[in-house]
Design a protein around this motif. Structure first.
Motif, short mmCIF file in Angstrom:
data_model
loop_
_atom_site.label_atom_id
_atom_site.label_comp_id
_atom_site.label_asym_id
_atom_site.label_seq_id
_atom_site.Cartn_x
_atom_site.Cartn_y
_atom_site.Cartn_z
N SER A 83 0.83 -1.19 0.00
CA SER A 83 0.00 0.00 0.00
C SER A 83 0.87 1.24 0.00
N VAL A 112 0.31 5.63 0.37
CA VAL A 112 -0.59 6.75 0.62
C VAL A 112 0.12 8.05 0.27
N ARG A 171 -6.82 1.70 -6.73
CA ARG A 171 -6.75 3.01 -6.08
C ARG A 171 -8.00 3.26 -5.26
N ASN A 208 -9.49 5.98 -1.67
CA ASN A 208 -9.28 7.23 -0.94
C ASN A 208 -9.11 8.40 -1.89
N THR A 248 -4.55 6.72 -2.48
CA THR A 248 -4.00 5.47 -1.98
C THR A 248 -3.94 4.47 -3.12
N SER A 267 -2.72 0.44 -4.06
CA SER A 267 -2.34 -0.85 -3.51
C SER A 267 -1.92 -1.78 -4.63
#
Length: 120
Positions: free
Chosen positions: A21, A23, A71, A73, A77, A79
């Motif tokens: 992940s 962010v 993706r 958020n 974000t 992952s």
């Protein structure tokens, strides 16, 4: 200031799975695309997977069918779900974001890298 923070790397047995992940945070006007790259010792950095703001994705041939990028958020974000891992997947994985900090100013931002080791 834009910051990308990665997590999820580690040691896994061949055939196992890991989920990385990343962010992005800070002064973000628009997050155009995010991607995962990797670099093994003695080899050039290569694109693993990318995802743009429209939902399009691109995968390296070596990971197609095994890895999935997504993706969340608001697109900040990203992952990477990695399944059926092989020793050849061992590398440092880097998160990349192409990010506008204003309507006319953008840059490529990188995470610090996270180690993925696939070994018995």
């Amino acid at each position: 200031q834009v910051q990308l923070v990665e997590s999820g790397g580690g040691l896994v047995q061949p055939g196992g799975s890991l989920r990385l992940s990343c962010v992005a945070s800070g002064s973000i006007f628009s997050n155009v695309a995010m991607a995962w790259y990797r670099q093994a010792p003695g080899k050039e950095r290569e694109l693993v997977a990318s995802a743009n703001s429209g939902g399009g994705t691109v995968y390296a041939e070596s990971v197609k069918g095994r890895f999935t990028i997504s993706r969340t958020n608001g697109g900040n974000t990203v992952s990477l779900q990695m399944n059926s891992l092989r020793p050849e997947d061992t590398a440092v994985y880097y998160c990349n974001g192409r990010i506008y900090v204003s309507p006319f100013e953008w840059g490529d931002y990188w995470g610090q890298g996270t180690q993925v080791t696939v070994s018995s």
